[in-house]
Design a protein around this motif. Sequence first.
Motif, PDB file in Angstrom:
ATOM      1  N   LYS A  95       0.756  -1.112   0.029  1.00 14.15           N
ATOM      2  CA  LYS A  95       0.041   0.014   0.057  1.00 14.15           C
ATOM      3  C   LYS A  95       0.937   1.096  -0.027  1.00 14.15           C
ATOM      4  CE  LYS A  95      -4.178  -1.858   1.936  1.00 14.15           C
ATOM      5  NZ  LYS A  95      -5.156  -1.798   3.078  1.00 14.15           N
ATOM      6  N   ASP A  96       0.321   2.335  -0.355  1.00 14.11           N
ATOM      7  CA  ASP A  96       1.019   3.662  -0.793  1.00 14.11           C
ATOM      8  C   ASP A  96       1.240   4.237   0.511  1.00 14.11           C
ATOM      9  OD1 ASP A  96       2.833   5.334  -2.136  1.00 14.11           O
ATOM     10  OD2 ASP A  96       1.207   6.018  -3.494  1.00 14.11           O
ATOM     11  N   ASN A 101      -0.163   9.533  -0.878  1.00 13.67           N
ATOM     12  CA  ASN A 101      -1.758   9.236  -1.443  1.00 13.67           C
ATOM     13  C   ASN A 101      -2.259   8.996  -0.189  1.00 13.67           C
ATOM     14  OD1 ASN A 101      -3.850   8.409  -2.459  1.00 13.67           O
ATOM     15  ND2 ASN A 101      -3.194   7.599  -4.244  1.00 13.67           N
ATOM     16  N   ALA A 107      -0.380  -1.181  -4.535  1.00 17.41           N
ATOM     17  CA  ALA A 107       0.284  -0.939  -5.867  1.00 17.41           C
ATOM     18  C   ALA A 107      -0.463  -1.856  -7.247  1.00 17.41           C
ATOM     19  CB  ALA A 107       1.653  -1.511  -5.843  1.00 17.41           C
ATOM     20  N   ARG A 187      -0.896   0.478 -12.315  1.00 18.37           N
ATOM     21  CA  ARG A 187      -2.235   1.392 -11.726  1.00 18.37           C
ATOM     22  C   ARG A 187      -2.174   2.809 -12.739  1.00 18.37           C
ATOM     23  NH1 ARG A 187      -4.518  -0.537  -7.151  1.00 18.37           N
ATOM     24  NH2 ARG A 187      -6.492   0.382  -8.214  1.00 18.37           N
ATOM     25  N   HIS A 191       2.364   5.482  -8.120  1.00 19.27           N
ATOM     26  CA  HIS A 191       2.402   4.823  -6.785  1.00 19.27           C
ATOM     27  C   HIS A 191       3.785   4.874  -6.042  1.00 19.27           C
ATOM     28  CE1 HIS A 191       1.935   1.551  -3.671  1.00 19.27           C
ATOM     29  NE2 HIS A 191       0.366   1.646  -3.797  1.00 19.27           N
TER      30      HIS A 191
END
Length: 337
Positions: A95-96, A101, A107, A187, A191
């Motif tokens: 996860k970012d 974000n 990701a 995505r 990211h």
Amino acid sequence: MNVSATVPMGLHFFDKSPSWPSEQLAHLRPPTVLLQAGIPCVVWAEDALSIVHRVPTVLFDTQILVSDDDLHRAAHAICSRLPYAMFHDDGPGWKDVRQFNKDLPHAFDIGGATLFLRHHNPEWARQHEIAEEIFLHAASVFHFDIHDPSRTCLNPEPPSEESRGVRFPTLAAFYDALIATQVYPPRPFIHRRFECRMESWISYLTQYTLSDKGICTDSSTGPDKVLIPACLDLLEKLKPENRPYLIRHLLDIKPLERAETAMEMEAIRAEECRRLGLQLSPSRPLPYSPRLRARGRDPIVLPPRLTPYLIRHSNGHRGIEWRPLAKYASIARTMLR
């Protein structure tokens, strides 16, 4: 385990995999199942870095590339033979970061082009060096051609007869995929955690696999850095559009911004297609920056720079030539490296 060299800063270089056979065997069970099921696959991420490319990294989750059409069949094969189940939530390690974000997106597109499997007993798996989590990726996530045999290789010292046929990315294919994915990530947005991981993998390959004990350049022949033969050999095997990115990396030159890198890559792809008489595929969309979008700002566009090309001189020696892309020929005298 053979250590070929130790250098300052505590770096160790290996002439064979730093992962023990027992650890390799545990992490290669899922791709071995796919091999036995007749599903082409390629071992990815830290498993590939350590087992084949001699990078001394911890083996985290197991990541495997399969053909886009085989994604769900591959998940079913693993879950029916090994104690894993598919989950629609996702591993928190991808996860970012909140600073970049605030929505903390993953990701990968879990449930779409990537499937997430978790071991039935994560604690037991951890104690026995078995991957607690598996990410099954459609090969297109990393822009990898899984059906091209020249892009994969075998483990030179497989831990078992059953795992002997398991495939890994060649060094050139690994770089090609990482560079392309760095510019065009899975995505539609940038990211940051994913970006950092790709940068790390590229640096690991350069430091531990490609370089001569950490050295990529030779400055003994003059004021300019000259790439060592191993680097030039690799560049010849790379896709032409990815060479400028890696040349800057190897010469320790600051990379271009993403938009400029993409423009350079697409221009070189077009040059190659014209040279070979091939149809040029459409340009891919660039990801947007969540941070800039939240602030209502546009990406920074820098002045164009000269592009490094791998060339062969009349005497047969290879080198790097800096020249403008065709679209910038009229302002070539004002451009910098």
